[in-house]
Design a protein around this motif. Sequence first.
Motif, PDB file in Angstrom:
ATOM      1  N   VAL A 154      32.751  33.447  48.482  1.00 20.89           N
ATOM      2  CA  VAL A 154      32.358  34.739  47.911  1.00 20.89           C
ATOM      3  C   VAL A 154      33.522  35.295  47.097  1.00 20.89           C
ATOM      4  CG1 VAL A 154      31.583  37.093  48.389  1.00 20.89           C
ATOM      5  CG2 VAL A 154      30.801  35.198  49.835  1.00 20.89           C
ATOM      6  N   ARG A 155      33.221  35.735  45.900  1.00 24.93           N
ATOM      7  CA  ARG A 155      34.216  36.384  45.043  1.00 24.93           C
ATOM      8  C   ARG A 155      33.856  37.851  44.886  1.00 24.93           C
ATOM      9  NH1 ARG A 155      34.926  34.243  39.026  1.00 24.93           N
ATOM     10  NH2 ARG A 155      32.777  35.025  38.944  1.00 24.93           N
ATOM     11  N   ILE A 156      34.806  38.725  45.148  1.00 25.15           N
ATOM     12  CA  ILE A 156      34.538  40.162  45.091  1.00 25.15           C
ATOM     13  C   ILE A 156      34.934  40.720  43.733  1.00 25.15           C
ATOM     14  CG2 ILE A 156      34.869  40.403  47.585  1.00 25.15           C
ATOM     15  CD1 ILE A 156      37.597  41.603  47.047  1.00 25.15           C
ATOM     16  N   LEU A 157      34.198  41.741  43.312  1.00 22.53           N
ATOM     17  CA  LEU A 157      34.466  42.422  42.051  1.00 22.53           C
ATOM     18  C   LEU A 157      34.843  43.869  42.332  1.00 22.53           C
ATOM     19  CD1 LEU A 157      31.521  41.094  39.818  1.00 22.53           C
ATOM     20  CD2 LEU A 157      33.881  40.258  39.933  1.00 22.53           C
ATOM     21  N   ILE A 158      36.009  44.273  41.861  1.00 19.46           N
ATOM     22  CA  ILE A 158      36.506  45.638  42.053  1.00 19.46           C
ATOM     23  C   ILE A 158      36.341  46.399  40.744  1.00 19.46           C
ATOM     24  CG2 ILE A 158      38.441  47.057  42.816  1.00 19.46           C
ATOM     25  CD1 ILE A 158      37.441  45.132  44.928  1.00 19.46           C
ATOM     26  N   PRO A 159      35.708  47.558  40.749  1.00 22.42           N
ATOM     27  CA  PRO A 159      35.586  48.345  39.509  1.00 22.42           C
ATOM     28  C   PRO A 159      36.958  48.686  38.940  1.00 22.42           C
ATOM     29  CG  PRO A 159      34.126  49.201  41.214  1.00 22.42           C
ATOM     30  CD  PRO A 159      34.997  48.178  41.879  1.00 22.42           C
ATOM     31  N   GLY A 160      37.142  48.381  37.677  1.00 19.04           N
ATOM     32  CA  GLY A 160      38.400  48.682  37.003  1.00 19.04           C
ATOM     33  C   GLY A 160      39.341  47.504  36.893  1.00 19.04           C
ATOM     34  N   GLU A 161      39.157  46.473  37.702  1.00 23.05           N
ATOM     35  CA  GLU A 161      40.073  45.335  37.645  1.00 23.05           C
ATOM     36  C   GLU A 161      39.852  44.493  36.389  1.00 23.05           C
ATOM     37  OE1 GLU A 161      41.534  44.162  42.139  1.00 23.05           O
ATOM     38  OE2 GLU A 161      40.085  42.898  41.090  1.00 23.05           O
ATOM     39  N   LYS A 162      38.632  44.340  35.968  1.00 25.67           N
ATOM     40  CA  LYS A 162      38.358  43.545  34.776  1.00 25.67           C
ATOM     41  C   LYS A 162      38.846  44.231  33.505  1.00 25.67           C
ATOM     42  CE  LYS A 162      36.382  39.907  36.468  1.00 25.67           C
ATOM     43  NZ  LYS A 162      36.991  38.573  36.300  1.00 25.67           N
TER      44      LYS A 162
END
Length: 553
Positions: A60-68
């Motif tokens: 599972v890969r997590i996505l954090i708002p603002g990191e991209k």
Amino acid sequence: MTHFCPRCPYFTTVVREGKAAILFPSANEVFYNPVQEFNRDLTCAVITEFARVQLAQRGVRILIPGEKDRVVVQLSEEKNGKVDQETSEQPENEQQMEEEGDKKEFITASVGERCEQGLHVLEGLAASGLRSVRFALELPGLKSITANDYSAKAAALIARNAQHNNVSHILQASQRDASMVMYEARGRKERYDVIDLDPYGSPSPFLDAAVQAVSEGGLLCITCTDMAVMAGNSGETCYSKYGSVSIKSKYCHEMALRIILHSLDQRAAVYQRYIEPLLSVSVDFYIRVFVRVKTGQVVVKNSASKQALLYNCVGCGAFHLQRMGKKMSQGKHMKYSAATGPPVGPSCEHCGQRHQLGGPIWAEPIHDITFVQKVLSAVSGNPTRFRTSKRIEGVLSMVTEELQDIPLYYVLDHLSSTVHCNTPSMLQFRSALMHAGYRVSLSHACKNAVKTDAPAEVLWDIIRCWVIMTLKVPCKRRYRLLKLWQFNAYKNGSWGLQQATSRNLHKLHPWEHLEDKRKQFQGKRKKQITDSSQLKSFPCKKFRKVRPLDYNI
């Protein structure tokens, strides 16, 4: 602010923190502490990086708002000139996943979505449920969150806040005893990946259940707000709660961290488990520790060698640690034996005072620097995520600079006040230790703390040299200043040095002249006047000015 909630038949107060909007009764029936926002922000940052590591193993890969949206500008020089290249920065684990993307497919987990392969989280003492709501709104890769509280009003408020923030699909309210909730989850399939305990006071009643209910390699987040007990005001109470005697000293805040780590490791060892501290901080009025719990009978045998007794001098504050156990390598096997000691004599070699015995405490590193650097990198790369990001960066930056293999610290102000001299600058003192060939660092737990591998005699030698430089007096006299200042050298109870023989010392210490004066006037009042005829018969000067005619002038 206060407004009318359409879902509630009465007025409520709305508290906004992070992405959560929490409803409170106007009467403030459930406890809320706004000072703990830093605690909650730091917890969200730590659990995020923990989830990134744990879920990567589950695909599972997590996505954090603002990191991209993070952009790093790299300057590269070419023959024809300088060219600006903009490249997006990605976390180390995500880059690793993309490299292995051909071999394995990864599931993406976003914030606010339920992840079937995600983490099970328990907040044992949830109160209003603010922390759990923030977890649901700000942390990706979660399967379920159990927000528990023993109070019926608190449990109802948790359910209402979960519904108000639209996270009821992840967050469930529970009204039970926190220990029973954890004891019932001791089975390997029922354990929680993350357990957060933030009690109003001591967490000691819940530690035994917590070390059993957390999963293999799971995360324990513990807060202790009973700092008066852990900082040495009640050593006997500290022993009854944590199995360690606290000492009132300048390094009490780091000692409190090591006391709770000792207690966690001791209780985990009963069940053949052990702890690995990830981050331990002392901030404001409380301490906060993040530890991983693992199982291993062989590793548990090292537990005794990780604990140490503490000998603290009541005079000068010098301290020595004595490990509880000793281990030696014999080929492929380890041999364990009792430690030898004590490391000190009957009295302090520096000032002659007695020693206090404290502990046992955790004597191993209290941080995992690799993990802390990941948290620091994530917070600094996404500063708008938390309102206390600047403070988190400051604390974690100081943590990464600490000497990890050196327990406890000295306080520069205390070293100077012991000999009653001016305090040297931190830069001067650290430079002196480094030039002497020793390692030295600051500590996040105290502003003027000095962590060093230099022995106490080296520190006092530096202080003596500093006194010589500032006061410009012979070295022998300064040495007596340090040695005699620790105890009362006068029978009459006054504090100070013995009578000086040089004019310089007489000018520097004018109080020594008072001893000569006292000796001159000794015995003047031994023969008391009882006959009134021997007393002065003329009036005082003030009366003489008022009635001059009474005298034959």
